[in-house]
Motif scaffolding. Structure first.
Motif, mmCIF file in Angstrom:
data_model
loop_
_atom_site.group_PDB
_atom_site.id
_atom_site.type_symbol
_atom_site.label_atom_id
_atom_site.label_comp_id
_atom_site.label_asym_id
_atom_site.label_seq_id
_atom_site.Cartn_x
_atom_site.Cartn_y
_atom_site.Cartn_z
ATOM 1 N N PRO B 63 6.229 16.509 -4.161
ATOM 2 C CA PRO B 63 7.456 15.818 -4.959
ATOM 3 C C PRO B 63 8.607 17.136 -5.213
ATOM 4 C CG PRO B 63 5.266 15.907 -6.199
ATOM 5 C CD PRO B 63 5.073 16.476 -4.627
ATOM 6 N N GLU B 66 10.614 17.202 -2.385
ATOM 7 C CA GLU B 66 11.699 16.072 -2.255
ATOM 8 C C GLU B 66 12.837 16.252 -3.424
ATOM 9 O OE1 GLU B 66 7.900 13.399 -0.737
ATOM 10 O OE2 GLU B 66 8.691 13.145 -2.685
ATOM 11 N N GLN B 132 0.928 23.368 -16.603
ATOM 12 C CA GLN B 132 0.005 22.900 -16.122
ATOM 13 C C GLN B 132 -0.117 22.620 -14.508
ATOM 14 O OE1 GLN B 132 -2.659 20.299 -18.016
ATOM 15 N NE2 GLN B 132 -1.659 20.607 -19.984
ATOM 16 N N GLY B 133 1.152 22.024 -14.200
ATOM 17 C CA GLY B 133 1.312 21.535 -12.825
ATOM 18 C C GLY B 133 2.683 21.385 -12.691
ATOM 19 N N ILE B 134 2.783 21.230 -11.232
ATOM 20 C CA ILE B 134 4.381 21.183 -10.718
ATOM 21 C C ILE B 134 4.645 19.884 -9.707
ATOM 22 C CG2 ILE B 134 4.939 23.633 -10.758
ATOM 23 C CD1 ILE B 134 4.267 23.677 -7.731
ATOM 24 N N GLY B 152 4.658 16.436 -15.198
ATOM 25 C CA GLY B 152 3.872 14.935 -14.845
ATOM 26 C C GLY B 152 2.417 15.450 -15.630
ATOM 27 N N ASN B 153 2.558 16.182 -16.873
ATOM 28 C CA ASN B 153 1.193 16.421 -17.313
ATOM 29 C C ASN B 153 0.514 15.155 -18.194
ATOM 30 O OD1 ASN B 153 1.643 18.648 -16.477
ATOM 31 N ND2 ASN B 153 2.022 19.675 -18.500
ATOM 32 N N ASP B 154 1.249 14.171 -18.220
ATOM 33 C CA ASP B 154 0.875 12.923 -18.864
ATOM 34 C C ASP B 154 0.975 11.554 -17.856
ATOM 35 O OD1 ASP B 154 0.093 10.658 -20.395
ATOM 36 O OD2 ASP B 154 1.266 11.248 -22.037
ATOM 37 N N PRO B 155 -0.218 11.177 -17.381
ATOM 38 C CA PRO B 155 -0.137 10.222 -16.306
ATOM 39 C C PRO B 155 0.536 8.772 -16.858
ATOM 40 C CG PRO B 155 -2.539 10.547 -17.318
ATOM 41 C CD PRO B 155 -1.555 11.411 -17.834
ATOM 42 N N ASN B 156 0.946 8.712 -18.322
ATOM 43 C CA ASN B 156 1.391 7.594 -18.942
ATOM 44 C C ASN B 156 2.831 7.816 -19.231
ATOM 45 O OD1 ASN B 156 -1.012 5.798 -18.644
ATOM 46 N ND2 ASN B 156 -1.740 7.196 -20.183
ATOM 47 N N HIS B 157 3.184 9.085 -18.885
ATOM 48 C CA HIS B 157 4.810 9.358 -19.131
ATOM 49 C C HIS B 157 5.126 10.533 -18.297
ATOM 50 C CE1 HIS B 157 8.466 8.569 -21.454
ATOM 51 N NE2 HIS B 157 8.695 9.935 -21.380
ATOM 52 N N GLN B 158 5.251 10.382 -16.984
ATOM 53 C CA GLN B 158 5.561 11.652 -16.168
ATOM 54 C C GLN B 158 7.192 11.579 -16.213
ATOM 55 O OE1 GLN B 158 3.370 10.879 -12.492
ATOM 56 N NE2 GLN B 158 2.053 12.509 -13.204
ATOM 57 N N ALA B 159 7.590 12.907 -16.172
ATOM 58 C CA ALA B 159 9.272 13.051 -16.197
ATOM 59 C C ALA B 159 9.748 12.726 -14.845
ATOM 60 C CB ALA B 159 9.436 14.395 -16.698
ATOM 61 N N THR B 160 10.957 12.114 -14.666
ATOM 62 C CA THR B 160 11.696 11.873 -13.462
ATOM 63 C C THR B 160 12.863 12.555 -13.579
ATOM 64 O OG1 THR B 160 12.534 9.936 -14.538
ATOM 65 C CG2 THR B 160 10.514 9.664 -13.464
ATOM 66 N N ASP B 163 15.217 11.917 -15.985
ATOM 67 C CA ASP B 163 14.894 12.594 -17.212
ATOM 68 C C ASP B 163 15.775 13.868 -17.362
ATOM 69 O OD1 ASP B 163 13.336 10.666 -18.363
ATOM 70 O OD2 ASP B 163 11.591 11.432 -17.164
#
Lengths: 215, 175
Positions: B63, B66, B132-134, B152-160, B163
């Motif tokens: 990602p 991309e 935490q992750g990229i 993308g640290n929160d599976p229910n609210h990943q930044a796009t 954002d």
């Protein structure tokens, strides 16, 4: 000025939500924490052509690991995972790989190919709804969860202190030879009824991509 | 004699440029520099007064690759409005092939902003940067405060990327 009852409802609702999130989140996991009951799943299709539910497993220890074919950190660590599964053969331990990514190379047909090509010796399930990933709060591949007999989470994070990334067909261990075997130690501790020596580490790998919910 | 010195100096500079992986697009240069965390902190402080967008990425992160062209696009849109862009690769500095791949990538992307690669152990890079992750995008305001950490640290609210666009537009609109 006084708050309306609807206003009070939302105010305390938000306070409770924030408090609940703070209470259940782990150091690295925003959804669940060590000691909590693991989320359940039902009827997830596997690479062996069958479907499985959490209730199908009766072993003393379950190891759930989130995987993704496309991820070089998964490919870098899969030989070690296979070896670990072999090491616990004959013990009451079950390993379950789960894929929740929706890239074409991470879908079930490609998972079947990968499992056959590499010789995965563990179940490899796919959840196209991604719900099980969300419930576990899994944001990386690979990301390990060790569950005890009561299906409480006793460890989450890395396999070892030296994760490997696949480079030119060979794993490259970023911290050299591993010295801490977090998952192995957590399994042994769970089998012995003891707490895991390390309960949470930051998973290193590819970020799981979840679809944005519209509601 | 003076001319000989001149030619030698020019050749040496050219050689250094090639070693550093410089490439020029118009009047701008694309480079990828190794940077230690403490150096990076100093760099960041020196950019106070600007909005700073830091894109954490790596060649192994699909990602990130991309999304990178969009970051270049954003840079071209906002570069004249007091916005500094930085790409921070967390590729393993020990992995020569990955470092070269990262260098080639920023060249191909014509990323004429600051491109760094963390000169730290890869696990330490994540810990020190507080990532935490990229992908993970940090946005600092003109006062140097970290205002957005889009990840993308929160599976229910990943930044796009939306954002990122929104956060940057918000900071630019602040006077």
């Amino acid at each position: 000025m006084s708050l309306s009852s609807a206003g009070m409802f939302w105010f305390f609702g938000i306070i409770l939500t924030v408090a609940a999130t703070t209470l259940v989140a782990g150091k690295y996991n925003p959804v669940i924490d060590v000691g909590m009951h693991a989320p359940s799943f039902s009827n997830l299709p596997a690479t062996d052509g069958r479907s499985y539910s959490m209730s199908d497993f009766h072993e003393d220890v379950l190891v759930v690991v989130f995987l993704a074919n496309h991820c070089p950190w998964v490919r870098g660590g899969e030989r070690d995972l296979i070896e670990l599964v072999n090491d616990f053969r004959g013990k009451s331990v079950r390993f379950i790989g789960i894929g929740v990514n929706l890239r074409p190379e991470d879908l079930l047909p490609a998972m079947k190919d990968r499992a056959a090509k590499i010789g995965y010796n563990f179940l490899y399930l796919h959840d196209p709804s991604q719900e099980i990933g969300r419930k576990f709060g899994a944001t990386h591949t690979p990301e390990y969860f060790v569950l005890n007999k009561e299906r409480r989470i006793v460890y989450t994070g890395l396999l070892t202190n030296s994760p490997a990334v696949m480079e030119a067909g060979a794993p490259r261990y970023v911290n050299g030879e591993a010295k801490q075997f977090y998952v192995r130690d957590a399994i042994l501790a769970a089998l012995a009824g003891r707490p895991a020596p390390v309960t949470e580490t930051r998973a290193q790998g590819c970020t799981v991509e979840y679809t944005r919910r519209t509601t | 004699m003076a001319r000989w010195y001149l030619w030698t100096g020019a050749a040496a500079l050219l050689g250094l440029g090639l070693l550093a992986g410089c490439s020029r697009f118009g009047a701008q240069t694309v480079t990828l520099q190794l940077i230690q965390f403490e150096q990076w902190q100093r760099q960041l402080r020196s950019m106070k007064g600007h909005i700073v967008v830091v894109d954490m990425w790596a060649t192994w992160c699909a990602p990130c690759i991309e999304r990178f062209p969009h970051m270049v696009e954003l840079y071209n849109r906002y570069k004249d409005q007091g916005v500094e862009f930085v790409s921070m690769s967390v590729d393993d500095r020990e992995d020569k092939a990955a470092v070269e791949q990262a260098r080639q990538f920023v060249l191909r992307q014509k990323a004429t902003f600051r491109n760094y690669l963390m000169d730290e152990n890869i696990m330490q890079s994540f810990e020190k940067l507080g990532v935490q992750g990229i992908p993970d995008v940090f946005l600092y305001d003109r006062a140097g405060r970290l205002r957005y950490d889009l990840n993308g640290n929160d599976p229910n609210h990943q930044a796009t990327l939306n954002d990122v666009d929104y956060a940057l537009a918000t900071l630019v609109a602040e006077k």
